[in-house]
Write an enzyme that holds these catalytic residues in place. Structure first.
Site, PDB file in Angstrom:
ATOM      1  N   ASP A  29       0.829  -1.206   0.000  1.00  0.00           N
ATOM      2  CA  ASP A  29       0.000   0.000   0.000  1.00  0.00           C
ATOM      3  C   ASP A  29       0.867   1.261   0.000  1.00  0.00           C
ATOM      4  O   ASP A  29       1.959   1.262   0.570  1.00  0.00           O
ATOM      5  CB  ASP A  29      -0.897  -0.042   1.244  1.00  0.00           C
ATOM      6  CG  ASP A  29      -2.110   0.853   1.089  1.00  0.00           C
ATOM      7  OD1 ASP A  29      -2.344   1.364  -0.026  1.00  0.00           O
ATOM      8  OD2 ASP A  29      -2.821   1.046   2.089  1.00  0.00           O
ATOM      9  N   ASN A  77     -10.545  -3.306  -6.251  1.00  0.00           N
ATOM     10  CA  ASN A  77      -9.755  -2.309  -7.006  1.00  0.00           C
ATOM     11  C   ASN A  77     -10.368  -1.927  -8.360  1.00  0.00           C
ATOM     12  O   ASN A  77      -9.975  -0.935  -8.968  1.00  0.00           O
ATOM     13  CB  ASN A  77      -8.313  -2.775  -7.221  1.00  0.00           C
ATOM     14  CG  ASN A  77      -7.440  -2.703  -5.980  1.00  0.00           C
ATOM     15  OD1 ASN A  77      -6.465  -3.415  -5.834  1.00  0.00           O
ATOM     16  ND2 ASN A  77      -7.786  -1.807  -5.061  1.00  0.00           N
TER      17      ASN A  77
HETATM   18  C1  FPP Z   1      -1.597   0.009  -3.630  1.00  0.00           C
HETATM   19  O1  FPP Z   1      -1.198   1.362  -3.589  1.00  0.00           O
HETATM   20  C2  FPP Z   1      -1.014  -0.685  -4.776  1.00  0.00           C
HETATM   21  C3  FPP Z   1      -1.710  -1.326  -5.773  1.00  0.00           C
HETATM   22  C4  FPP Z   1      -3.181  -1.421  -5.802  1.00  0.00           C
HETATM   23  C5  FPP Z   1      -1.039  -1.944  -6.911  1.00  0.00           C
HETATM   24  C6  FPP Z   1       0.187  -2.716  -6.553  1.00  0.00           C
HETATM   25  C7  FPP Z   1       0.764  -3.340  -7.758  1.00  0.00           C
HETATM   26  C8  FPP Z   1       2.084  -3.402  -8.038  1.00  0.00           C
HETATM   27  C9  FPP Z   1       3.130  -2.835  -7.161  1.00  0.00           C
HETATM   28  C10 FPP Z   1       2.513  -4.076  -9.283  1.00  0.00           C
HETATM   29  C11 FPP Z   1       2.791  -5.552  -9.065  1.00  0.00           C
HETATM   30  C12 FPP Z   1       3.083  -6.179 -10.369  1.00  0.00           C
HETATM   31  C13 FPP Z   1       3.201  -7.521 -10.625  1.00  0.00           C
HETATM   32  C14 FPP Z   1       3.297  -8.015 -12.008  1.00  0.00           C
HETATM   33  C15 FPP Z   1       3.188  -8.505  -9.573  1.00  0.00           C
HETATM   34  P1  FPP Z   1      -2.304   2.473  -3.665  1.00  0.00           P
HETATM   35  O2  FPP Z   1      -2.527   2.846  -5.070  1.00  0.00           O
HETATM   36  O3  FPP Z   1      -3.535   2.002  -2.953  1.00  0.00           O
HETATM   37  O4  FPP Z   1      -1.637   3.637  -2.888  1.00  0.00           O
HETATM   38  P2  FPP Z   1      -2.401   4.765  -2.062  1.00  0.00           P
HETATM   39  O5  FPP Z   1      -3.075   4.055  -0.915  1.00  0.00           O
HETATM   40  O6  FPP Z   1      -1.290   5.650  -1.619  1.00  0.00           O
HETATM   41  O7  FPP Z   1      -3.372   5.442  -2.977  1.00  0.00           O
END
Ligand code: FPP
Length: 252
Positions: A29, A77
């Site tokens: 996160d 999501n």
């Molecule tokens: C959460 O941060 C992150 C995600 C929903 C996506 C995570 C995905 C990756 C790091 C890519 C992984 C790739 C592979 C192929 C395994 P957020 O967007 O919720 O952050 P925020 O809470 O600050 O808005």
């Protein structure tokens, strides 16, 4: 203890090799906030998040943690802005295509868990290819939860079991925890010993609800793109200080 980042190629000497978690799960996160802090678009945070995940996977291998599971995309999501969802789907596909060769060389076994049939066809094809190509690798087990929801996983397991009962393959009185686990997406994987959530939120967010019944939970304020080996070291240090009783009393 102060740890020199250069020495982090190998397991830091203050950690006990015999008490490492056998499976670490991560809720990655804070990508969006990381990007926002830098005045950059959210997608940059996801891109950087991939690099962080890649290094954590290598770190688990270097330090002797045999299984890592990452929460890449939850069933919830889909509610994000369409451009972000599309970006993430394309990112997963691109990363898989780009990294497959390296995963083969590094003996990684990749597996995707979640409701995969709802993903774009081209991504499903890359997922299938990566799982087939790496299935006989004997190195670290890397599991990616994509379009994953713990409740949805439990419901689909119930349906699969009910269907077997209906068809006469299974008797109601034979259903136990072991049978139930065999119908989860994670069938065959050891349950996580440690679950790490970055960016400070004290929530499980529908991740591995069944599997984490006895996992130790570690939450750090660090945003996912900044979760490096030093941070992982801190998480493992905290983990090794925990007294894991699994509901029993300690004889010490
Ligand atoms: C959460 O941060 C992150 C995600 C929903 C996506 C995570 C995905 C990756 C790091 C890519 C992984 C790739 C592979 C192929 C395994 P957020 O967007 O919720 O952050 P925020 O809470 O600050 O808005």
């Amino acid at each position: 203890m102060t740890v020199n980042p250069i020495s982090l190629k190998q397991l830091p000497p203050d950690l006990d090799r015999d008490r490492l978690p056998q499976h670490v799960a991560v809720i990655m996160d804070g990508n969006g906030r990381w990007a926002k802090q830098k005045g950059r678009p959210r997608i940059l945070g996801h891109q950087k998040g991939v690099d962080t995940l890649k290094d954590l996977l290598r770190c688990c291998r270097d330090w002797g943690v045999p299984a890592l599971t990452a929460y890449a995309f939850s069933t919830e999501n889909w509610g994000r802005p369409l451009e972000e969802v599309e970006f993430l789907m394309t990112l997963f596909e691109r990363v898989l295509r780009r990294e497959l060769q390296e995963m083969m060389e590094e003996n990684v076994r990749i597996r995707f868990v979640g409701n995969l049939v709802a993903l774009p066809d081209s991504l499903q094809q890359e997922i299938a290819r990566s799982m087939t190509d790496t299935q006989n690798n004997s190195g670290i087990q890397f599991t990616v939860a994509t379009n994953y929801g713990g409740r949805q996983e439990i419901v689909q397991a119930c349906r699969a079991i009910a269907s077997k009962v209906e068809q006469g393959y299974l008797r109601v009185e034979d259903i136990d925890e072991a049978i139930f686990e065999q119908h989860l997406y994670t069938q065959g994987l050891v349950n996580p010993d440690l679950i790490i959530r970055t960016s400070g939120e004290m929530r499980i967010s529908n991740f591995l609800l069944w599997q984490i019944a006895y996992a130790e939970i570690y939450v750090t304020e660090t945003l996912w793109p900044d979760f490096d080996r030093l941070e992982f070291h801190k998480a493992l240090t905290a983990y090794q200080k925990r007294d894991r009783r699994f509901g029993k009393v300690n004889n010490k």
